[in-house]
Structure formats: structure tokens, C-alpha cells
Design a protein around this motif. Sequence first.
Motif, PDB file in Angstrom:
ATOM      1  N   GLU A 211      42.152  45.729  23.909  1.00  0.00           N
ATOM      2  CA  GLU A 211      41.152  45.638  25.147  1.00  0.00           C
ATOM      3  C   GLU A 211      39.931  46.211  24.083  1.00  0.00           C
ATOM      4  OE1 GLU A 211      40.735  46.477  29.251  1.00  0.00           O
ATOM      5  OE2 GLU A 211      43.430  44.947  30.035  1.00  0.00           O
TER       6      GLU A 211
ATOM      7  N   THR B 218      40.515  39.452  29.936  1.00  0.00           N
ATOM      8  CA  THR B 218      41.407  40.473  29.033  1.00  0.00           C
ATOM      9  C   THR B 218      42.119  40.819  30.321  1.00  0.00           C
ATOM     10  OG1 THR B 218      39.901  42.642  29.816  1.00  0.00           O
ATOM     11  CG2 THR B 218      39.547  42.114  27.311  1.00  0.00           C
TER      12      THR B 218
ATOM     13  N   THR C  72      42.169  43.310  32.219  1.00  0.00           N
ATOM     14  CA  THR C  72      41.334  44.285  33.143  1.00  0.00           C
ATOM     15  C   THR C  72      40.210  43.462  33.864  1.00  0.00           C
ATOM     16  OG1 THR C  72      40.044  45.032  31.739  1.00  0.00           O
ATOM     17  CG2 THR C  72      42.218  46.548  32.238  1.00  0.00           C
TER      18      THR C  72
ATOM     19  N   LYS D 134      39.730  40.274  36.533  1.00  0.00           N
ATOM     20  CA  LYS D 134      40.307  40.256  38.210  1.00  0.00           C
ATOM     21  C   LYS D 134      39.466  39.533  39.133  1.00  0.00           C
ATOM     22  CE  LYS D 134      44.505  43.165  37.617  1.00  0.00           C
ATOM     23  NZ  LYS D 134      44.653  43.425  35.839  1.00  0.00           N
TER      24      LYS D 134
ATOM     25  N   SER E 243      45.065  53.112  30.381  1.00  0.00           N
ATOM     26  CA  SER E 243      43.879  52.466  29.653  1.00  0.00           C
ATOM     27  C   SER E 243      42.214  52.395  29.958  1.00  0.00           C
ATOM     28  CB  SER E 243      43.815  50.878  29.614  1.00  0.00           C
ATOM     29  OG  SER E 243      44.873  50.153  29.042  1.00  0.00           O
ATOM     30  N   LYS E 244      42.515  53.051  31.443  1.00  0.00           N
ATOM     31  CA  LYS E 244      40.501  53.663  31.978  1.00  0.00           C
ATOM     32  C   LYS E 244      40.405  55.527  31.322  1.00  0.00           C
ATOM     33  CE  LYS E 244      38.996  54.204  36.640  1.00  0.00           C
ATOM     34  NZ  LYS E 244      38.568  53.721  37.514  1.00  0.00           N
TER      35      LYS E 244
END
Length: 696
Positions: free
Chosen positions: A327, A352, A354, A356, A524-525
Motif C-alpha cells: 500500500e 487498495t 484500505t 472501503k 499498517s496504519k
Amino acid sequence: MPSILDQDIKFLPGVGPKRQEILSRELNIHTWGDLIEYFPYKYVDRCRIYRISELRSDMPFVQIKGQITLKEEISMGGRKKRVEAHFTDGSGFVDLVWFKAAQYITKNLKLNKEYIIFGHPTLYKGRYQFAHPEVELAEDLKLSEMGMQPYYITTERMKSSGLQSRAIEKLIKTLLERLPELPETLPEELKQRLHLISRTDALRQVHYPKNAEEMQRARLRLKFEELFYVQLNIIRYTADRRRKYRGYVFTRVGEHFNNFFHHYLPFSLTNAQKRVIKEIRADMGSGRQMNRLLQGDVGSGKTLVALMSMLIAIDNGFQACIMAPTEILAEQHLATLKNFLKDMPLEVALLTGTVKGKKREEVLNKLRDGSINILVGTHALIEEPVVFRNLGFAVIDEQHRFGVAQRAKLWNKNTNPPHILVMTATPIPRTLAMTVYGDLDVSVIDELPPGRKPVQTIHKSGNLGSIYAGIRRQIMEGRQIYVVYPLIEKSERIDLQNLEAGYLKLKDIFPEYRISKVHGKMKSKEKDEEMQRFASGETQILVATTVIEVGVNVPNASVMVIMEAQRYGLSQLHQLRGRVGRGADQSYCILVTQKLSKDSEKRIDIMCETNDGFRIAEADLQLRGPGDLEGTQQSGIAFDLKIANLGTDGQIIQLARDEAQNVLQNDPNCNKFEYQIYWNRLQELRKTNINWSAIS
């Protein structure tokens, strides 16, 4: 008709069900043919017997003949014992020592029997000693028949089950005694022209050569055959694909391309970029589907070439996409493309995992109706719900991180497969490009954009005070720093500096500066937030593991410190170094090491000598072999070569490729009688466990 080599390995005398299970699991050996093609990794000359009086400590492996005069078990504390035996040939004495299998040794070795001992002599307390030597009754060995003794790689599980190298050798000897003359797999004309011995002779002599010359002849024949059929398969597959798949014809270089070229191009193209764009344009106008590999070091301008190629597709009424492995890298591509295109009337979108809800639905709808010109994403863009109106050009970045099946899904996104541009910043050696990437046309960007200065690489060991002083100077000048560690937390088994300890130490040394921390175990965040803090200049130092190897573009970063640099391969070191030197200022890569092995020392020396990614990749291939190179194992087409070596057999690869091309030129439809030996053999090989998958 089944061959003798197709027989199940359990039916070979000396194997049976238990050994069959071990050979199958540990070495993937299922048949007699698999065993005969399990080749030695080294040979030792067993023709000569040395006298004990001739021994020297600098000798490698030698053999001596004599008798055991005394043997004893010595306690080493607890239940551990070692066995020591005194051995003489009349010219002197040596000690034989075993630290394992004491009971077996004590029971089976007899006094005053004549044995041949084979091993490495070392001097211990003024007397020569052989630790864990091979021991054979002299009456069982005929030296005149031994020649070069083969050695086979075995695993710990095999050794614990009695399947050491010597046991494998005996099984192969049993098999060779039963082996008839095998059908030839190369025509007589080719063998005579290239001075190659027969297949049967090669298989016999590769296991039991009488001398080094015979061994080389056998290995040459087998290497050539293996590489020839790999090349023949690739070239035939490529020719078939080109006939089968028509490509979209992009004849126009229109408004978007010309507008970008004349008004938005951020700097003049290098000659290498111009050459590659011409190659891609020729492919897109040829009527055949493009499959092109674009190689170029980090910062060489691959993304700009990809964008200009995508603009040609858009000018011809098609959509384009770019697929990245992470990402972070996808978001970086999105930002780069938007920065290049500025206010041009084109829509570039991101998809990606994320993305949504409503945002995702909006992207999918716009993709279907053609509003989105370029879609940037991760593997999310090959999922079934993602439907393009008219996909004509696909870019795959750092392709080795995608599986063959994932890449193939791109082909189904339109009625004809789109043109494919595969990009990699990992330079690929020529020998690897001819095999693993043999079905792709290759373009190379071998120039850096004007104004870039080569990164200066420095090797440091011991006191790090000067490094910290240099870091402080660079930060005071407004620059930023990467510090990379191999581990996240301290390991009890490997005493390495680690990220957590390093992070705390740097906070102590540089209390006045802000430091970010990034590693693979973070969410990831969190990771993205820390990366963004560094990219925006909010933090001055980024402490990280190799997660930053791909996907961070911070032109202001001028120093890359790699701790425990001896733990990395050359390609990985080169990739990490590519994170700096992306601006106009002089940048530095500092390799910090502890104790170096010979191979590690070579790697560090090469990194300090050159910034040439192709020279580094060639050296990496020679030092580590293709199985370890990033990308070859993940790509799904490591050919499981049994005897050839892509790092050292470049001349044989080229010869094999030339001969394979000649065959296809003379018999493009694979139906001429005089070439049937090739096509029959290729069909046999396709039934084996060799992975013949294509790259895209």
C-alpha cells in the motif's frame, strides 16, 4: 513405454519403504531417475594413500592405511562420551576421535584389522588427529577403481537415519550397476559438433569419474542438456504466445502525450529513457501483445517512462493501471503520478485493501464507465469485482513480489490481454534474464537523471562516534537520516544489535531531534503514520528494519546507516542504498559491520567499489546462487536446475540459447522429423516436477 528410470525408488535394493519416505520428503527423490540426477556437489581424489609421516596440517582431506592398536571411551560429563582410537601405519601414530555414536564405534571397530581412514588431519597437542573420519575395511576398497569420490548434500534428518553422503553414493552405485544404455536425448550431429559425450556415459561418469578431466566432460554434457531444454521451452513458449495473443494496436501519439511532453515534463529525458520509450512504442504498434521487462536502479526514472507509455494507451481510447506490492508503494506511485500530471484533465485513482465503503464503490463505478484513466493499486485491482471499461496497458512494479497466478489475472481484464510492462529496481544479471525472464523482452535504463550525484559508500567497524558526529552535521544542514537494523528485538541465539535497543540509544545520543521507528510487526496504519512523519520532515531520523527497502521516497534523506551490514545480501544492500541520493545533495551509505566472513568481506568491498547495480547483481549471483536472489524463488519459475549454475555457467547458457533458437528457426511448427528427438524430450520433461511456468 515406461523407462527403467520411472521405477519407484523403494524398489532399488538398499532403499525400502522407510528410506523411500526420507528420500521423498528431504530430497524430492521418488524414482530411479530422480536418484541418478541427484548430482555430487564436490569430489575428492581417493586414488592416493598417504603415510602418517607425510601428513601436514594444511592438507585438506587425505586417506591413510593401517591398524587400530587401542580404543577407549572417555566420559565428557553426564551421559556424554567420546571414543578415541590410536592408529598406526608403521611410520607414525595418529588419534581418531568421535564425539557421537560412541556405542556404534566401540562395537564395530576391531583392533589389528587393516582399515583405510579418510578425513581432515589437524594438529592437536603435537599429534595429528582425525575427528569423525570415514573408516572402511581395506579389503572392501579397491583404490584403483575409486578415482574421484563424489560427495552429496544431505540433511540432518537423513544423517540421523544413516543416509549420509557415503550411503547415497552406495545407492547410486547399486543403481548404476542395473542401468542399461539409455535413450539419447540429443542428436548425433549436435553431440559431434559440440564434442559432447553420450547421455549414459555422462550419467555414469558424473558420479564416478576416474579423473578431473572425465568429471568435467560429464558435467559439461549434463549442464548443456539441462540449459538447452530450458531455453528451448522458453523460446517455443514465447513464439506460441506471440502467435496466439494479438495485442491492441496503439497508432496514435496524441493530445495527452504531447501536452505532457511539451508542458509538464519535469526535466529532460535521459538518452536511456528515450530509447526505452521508443522500444515500448514499437511494441504497442506491432499488433502483438507486449511483455517487456524494464530494469533500472532506484531513481533512474522508470515511473516517468511508465506514465508516458500509459498516456499513449489513453490517447488511443484505453485505460491503464499500475500494480504495486504494498500500500505504501501504491500510495507513493499515486502521489508521483499526480505530481507529474498536475492539472491535466485525467483522473488517477487508488484501489487498495484500505479503500472501503462508498469510496470503493465510487472507484469501481468510475472504472466501469471509463471515467478513471489510470488506476493505481495493490493486488486488490486484480480481484473479480474490479472491472475496467477498456484496459489496454498494465504496469507491474517490483513484479517478483507477485505470484504467477496473480499476474495472470490481469490478462482477463479485457477481451485481449493488455500490454504488460514489468518494472524492477533489482538489476537482473544477463544469465538470469536469459532463463528466469527469458520470455520477456528486456529494456534497461542505465543512466541517472542529470544532477544526481553517486552515493558515497563507507565501511565502518568498531567505534561509531564518527558516524554519530556525521549524522549530527547532516541534520544541522537540514538533511534526514535512515538507520536500518536486521532485527526487531534482541535474539538469544544471535547476538546482534537490534532495532529496539538502537532506537533507545539514538534517542539518548540525539535528545534534541525527533526519531521515528518502523518495522514489520507494526500495524499498517501505525507504519504509514511514522513513514509520513519522516517524509514530511517532521522527524529527522527514521529507525527501521528492511520494510523501507521498497516504497519510501524522501529526496531530503542524505544518509543511510546499515547496522550489521554483513547480514544482508548484495542486492538488498544496493536496494537500501537506493533510498538516499534521490536529491541533488551528496549522499552517504555507511555499512557498519562486526566480524566478517570471507563472503561478507567480498560483499562489503563490492558495495564500496561500485554503484553499478548490474555489476552488483552479477556478483550477488556468483556469491549466493539464483535460489537466494530476491525474486527468483517467489517468481514461480526457479527451474530447480539440478547441475547447471546460473552464476557461473554464462557461456553454456548462451550456447544453449543459440542452439535452441536455431532449432526453432528451422522447425517453427515443431513437426519436422529430424527434430522430433527435441520435441519428444521436451514432452517428457513437462511430465516431471520441473516448474515450466511463464512469468506473465
